[in-house]
Each structure stands twice: as C-alpha cells, then as structure tokens.
Design an enzyme around this catalytic site. Structure first.
Site, mmCIF file in Angstrom:
data_model
loop_
_atom_site.group_PDB
_atom_site.id
_atom_site.type_symbol
_atom_site.label_atom_id
_atom_site.label_comp_id
_atom_site.label_asym_id
_atom_site.label_seq_id
_atom_site.Cartn_x
_atom_site.Cartn_y
_atom_site.Cartn_z
ATOM 1 N N SER A 96 -1.035 4.345 -0.757
ATOM 2 C CA SER A 96 -2.279 4.869 -1.310
ATOM 3 C C SER A 96 -2.694 4.032 -2.508
ATOM 4 C CB SER A 96 -2.091 6.339 -1.724
ATOM 5 O OG SER A 96 -3.321 6.901 -2.128
ATOM 6 N N ASP A 97 -3.990 4.009 -2.750
ATOM 7 C CA ASP A 97 -4.503 3.311 -3.920
ATOM 8 C C ASP A 97 -5.800 3.979 -4.349
ATOM 9 O OD1 ASP A 97 -3.933 0.746 -5.564
ATOM 10 O OD2 ASP A 97 -6.104 0.759 -5.261
#
Length: 196
Positions: free
Chosen positions: A72-73
C-alpha cells in the site's frame, strides 16, 4: 492460520497499516518492501501511489512466493501535486500552510499479490479532505502535540488532526489512515485468505 488459508504478509513498515490490519484478526507477518519511492518525472499522485503499492507487493512477494502480500502507498494530492511525508517540523508547517482552506485528495493505493498463483489486484481509494483555514498558531500547536512527520500531508485524522478539517468524503473509512480495509478484505479473500 486457518486451514486452507494462505499466509498473509504486509509489505510495509508502517505502524499505522500494521495496526489497521490487526483489526481483522487474521494472523500476518510483516516485511519491509525496500522499494525506491522517488516519484517519476511528471507522475501524477494517483499513478505514483498505485505504482508504489504494486512495487511494494511484488518486491515482498518475490521473497515470499507462497504468501498473499499486501502493498500500500498513500500520496496527498494538492491540485495535482504529490505531497509525501514531511519528515520534519519545517516541512510539515509548509505543507499545512499550503493545504489550509483547500481540498486535498489522499490517494491510497492497495495491491495484493501472490507470486505462486499469479494473483495480482490493484485498487485505489481516493479520499477528499477539506482543510479549514489554519492559523500559524494552530499549525504550530498541532505539530508540537502530534508530530505527524511520518504521515503524508502532515495530519493524522485518527488523532488531533481531525481538528484541522472541515470534512472527509470517502467510501472506505480507514483509507485515510493508510489501509482501506473494505478493499483489503475483498482482495485478500479473492487471493485465498479467509477473513472470517
């Protein structure tokens, strides 16, 4: 691990993502993705978040090919410009001054990968956040109390940062904290992890 369920690995060193994933009650391991997070020239915030989430998931999946890996970012999108983690007080002051009175979109990308099965999904939760007009004293007081220097956009909505905001508009309530759990549940189930 439940019978028939694949091992789950969170490809992130973020304590916020780890705390969110723990809410699901599914055992998981954590591995640092070791991915260069430098934006590419001309890369839009949503594209940057998606590229990095997928790169993180793939990097960790290469080391744990049988596992289902979450990457995730999050990137704060201010009028098409990417704002990342401030890293220090002065940068946080500058970010909050720029976001004061404006609408910012927090682009939270989620990737789920299992190298062994070839499973790969990518999704994006866009959270629109309306900041109040902020005075210099408010910004300084907030930063001294919460020190959100490791958060994209310099504000923690799950803490005192909520006082900086007028509104939050999203369809996945944990997306702003860094891991959209509705999407996470859907994607890891599809990859072979039993959630309930």
């Amino acid at each position: 691990m439940q019978e028939g369920s694949r091992t789950l690995v969170l490809g992130s060193t973020s304590r916020y993502r780890r705390e969110l994933l723990q809410r699901l009650g599914v055992p998981f391991d954590v591995a640092a993705p070791e991915v260069d997070e430098t934006p590419l020239a001309g890369e839009r915030p949503a594209e940057l978040a998606k590229r990095l989430a997928l790169a993180k998931a793939r990097a960790v999946a290469a080391r744990f090919p049988q596992a289902v890996v979450i990457g995730s970012d999050q990137v704060a999108d201010l009028d098409g410009e990417s704002l990342g983690k401030p890293g220090n007080h002065d940068n946080a002051v500058a970010q909050l001054n720029r976001m004061s009175g404006k609408s910012v979109i927090f682009q939270t990308a989620l990737a789920v990968v299992c190298a062994e099965t070839g499973f790969e999904q990518l999704d994006l939760a866009a959270v629109r956040v309306q900041f109040r007009r902020l005075g210099a004293e408010e910004i300084e007081a907030y930063l001294r109390k919460e020190e959100p220097y490791d958060c994209a956009g310099s504000a923690k909505s799950e803490g005192l940062g909520i006082a900086l905001l007028e509104a939050i508009d999203n369809d996945d309530p944990t997306a702003l904290v860094g891991l959209p759990l509705i999407r996470t549940c859907r994607m890891i189930r599809a990859a072979g992890v039993k959630v309930l």
